[in-house]
Design a protein around this motif. Structure first.
Motif, mmCIF file in Angstrom:
data_model
loop_
_atom_site.group_PDB
_atom_site.id
_atom_site.type_symbol
_atom_site.label_atom_id
_atom_site.label_comp_id
_atom_site.label_asym_id
_atom_site.label_seq_id
_atom_site.Cartn_x
_atom_site.Cartn_y
_atom_site.Cartn_z
ATOM 1 N N ALA A 109 91.437 -48.155 27.592
ATOM 2 C CA ALA A 109 92.877 -48.335 27.392
ATOM 3 C C ALA A 109 93.273 -47.724 26.050
ATOM 4 C CB ALA A 109 93.231 -49.820 27.419
ATOM 5 N N SER A 110 94.575 -47.679 25.782
ATOM 6 C CA SER A 110 95.067 -47.265 24.460
ATOM 7 C C SER A 110 94.984 -48.471 23.526
ATOM 8 C CB SER A 110 96.524 -46.804 24.553
ATOM 9 O OG SER A 110 96.619 -45.711 25.411
ATOM 10 N N PHE A 111 94.768 -48.206 22.243
ATOM 11 C CA PHE A 111 94.628 -49.298 21.287
ATOM 12 C C PHE A 111 95.583 -49.111 20.128
ATOM 13 C CE2 PHE A 111 90.342 -48.648 23.155
ATOM 14 C CZ PHE A 111 90.280 -49.836 23.875
ATOM 15 N N THR A 112 95.957 -50.214 19.528
ATOM 16 C CA THR A 112 96.815 -50.155 18.345
ATOM 17 C C THR A 112 95.952 -49.907 17.117
ATOM 18 O OG1 THR A 112 96.659 -52.550 18.061
ATOM 19 C CG2 THR A 112 98.531 -51.724 19.341
ATOM 20 N N ARG A 113 96.593 -49.447 16.082
ATOM 21 C CA ARG A 113 95.902 -49.189 14.823
ATOM 22 C C ARG A 113 95.255 -50.484 14.337
ATOM 23 N NH1 ARG A 113 98.736 -45.732 10.499
ATOM 24 N NH2 ARG A 113 96.960 -44.364 10.583
ATOM 25 N N GLY A 114 94.036 -50.379 13.861
ATOM 26 C CA GLY A 114 93.321 -51.522 13.339
ATOM 27 C C GLY A 114 92.480 -52.251 14.372
ATOM 28 N N HIS A 115 92.595 -51.876 15.647
ATOM 29 C CA HIS A 115 91.801 -52.525 16.699
ATOM 30 C C HIS A 115 90.320 -52.236 16.456
ATOM 31 C CE1 HIS A 115 90.740 -53.952 20.725
ATOM 32 N NE2 HIS A 115 89.945 -52.880 20.802
ATOM 33 N N ILE A 116 89.508 -53.238 16.516
ATOM 34 C CA ILE A 116 88.068 -53.055 16.369
ATOM 35 C C ILE A 116 87.496 -52.811 17.764
ATOM 36 C CG2 ILE A 116 85.901 -54.141 15.682
ATOM 37 C CD1 ILE A 116 87.571 -55.689 13.592
ATOM 38 N N LEU A 122 84.753 -49.519 26.195
ATOM 39 C CA LEU A 122 84.253 -48.182 26.518
ATOM 40 C C LEU A 122 83.687 -48.122 27.931
ATOM 41 C CD1 LEU A 122 82.267 -47.654 23.202
ATOM 42 C CD2 LEU A 122 84.567 -46.818 23.721
ATOM 43 N N SER A 123 83.764 -46.948 28.517
ATOM 44 C CA SER A 123 83.123 -46.713 29.811
ATOM 45 C C SER A 123 82.733 -45.242 29.919
ATOM 46 C CB SER A 123 84.042 -47.112 30.970
ATOM 47 O OG SER A 123 85.193 -46.313 30.969
ATOM 48 N N ILE A 124 81.853 -44.964 30.828
ATOM 49 C CA ILE A 124 81.422 -43.591 31.092
ATOM 50 C C ILE A 124 82.246 -43.074 32.264
ATOM 51 C CG2 ILE A 124 79.494 -42.135 31.813
ATOM 52 C CD1 ILE A 124 79.014 -43.231 29.068
ATOM 53 N N LYS A 125 82.808 -41.873 32.092
ATOM 54 C CA LYS A 125 83.656 -41.285 33.133
ATOM 55 C C LYS A 125 83.325 -39.799 33.270
ATOM 56 C CE LYS A 125 88.523 -40.394 34.113
ATOM 57 N NZ LYS A 125 89.862 -40.436 33.552
ATOM 58 N N ASN A 126 83.232 -39.315 34.504
ATOM 59 C CA ASN A 126 83.022 -37.873 34.723
ATOM 60 C C ASN A 126 84.290 -37.134 34.337
ATOM 61 O OD1 ASN A 126 80.390 -37.936 35.641
ATOM 62 N ND2 ASN A 126 80.995 -38.294 37.747
ATOM 63 N N THR A 127 84.135 -36.165 33.436
ATOM 64 C CA THR A 127 85.286 -35.454 32.882
ATOM 65 C C THR A 127 84.987 -33.963 32.796
ATOM 66 O OG1 THR A 127 85.763 -37.399 31.536
ATOM 67 C CG2 THR A 127 86.826 -35.359 30.869
#
Length: 142
Positions: A109-116, A122-127
């Motif tokens: 997902a998107s995270f806000t500044r300061g998010h630990i 995290l996940s693994i995705k074919n890109t």
């Protein structure tokens, strides 16, 4: 009448063998790219741009020499140089697109500044890594 037909088919046959097959060139370039060291053990797809059918290159009597320009990327949009040394030297650059699909580390997902960042973020995705502007991680061992 039979003589004229035989003569015309001989001329046509000679004209076909006089010029390098564009399909053969495209297939050899595709094979060259797929065998390249940097994409050999990946899931890659190669699309060769169609050559103009009006292009007439002298049939090559020696092995074709294929190369990628120094400093050029192998992935994404690229071009492969094909050189014929004999009997009449020529060089052509054939445009291609190489897509390399690899499993890479992505955020869920998107995270806000300061998010630990936690492992669950995290996940693994074919890109398609050929479209990434910068580096990437293949695992979360850092």
């Amino acid at each position: 009448m039979s003589f004229i037909f035989t003569l015309l088919s001989s001329i046509t046959s000679y004209a076909e063998t006089q010029y390098q097959s564009l399909n053969t060139l495209e297939n050899k370039v595709k094979g060259f790219l797929l065998a390249h060291e940097s994409i050999k053990n990946t899931s890659a797809s190669v699309v060769i741009n169609r050559l103009d059918p009006r292009l007439k290159l002298q049939n090559c009597s020696t092995a074709l020499d294929m190369f990628i320009a120094k400093g050029a990327k192998i992935s994404g949009k690229t071009s492969v140089g094909v050189h014929c040394a004999s009997p009449k030297p020529w060089t052509i650059y054939i445009p291609a697109r190489v897509d390399i699909i690899k499993p890479i580390l992505t955020f869920n997902a998107s995270f806000t500044r300061g998010h630990i960042i936690k492992e669950s973020d995290l996940s693994i995705k074919n890109t398609n890594i050929s479209q990434l502007p910068r580096g990437y991680f293949e695992n979360n061992e850092r």
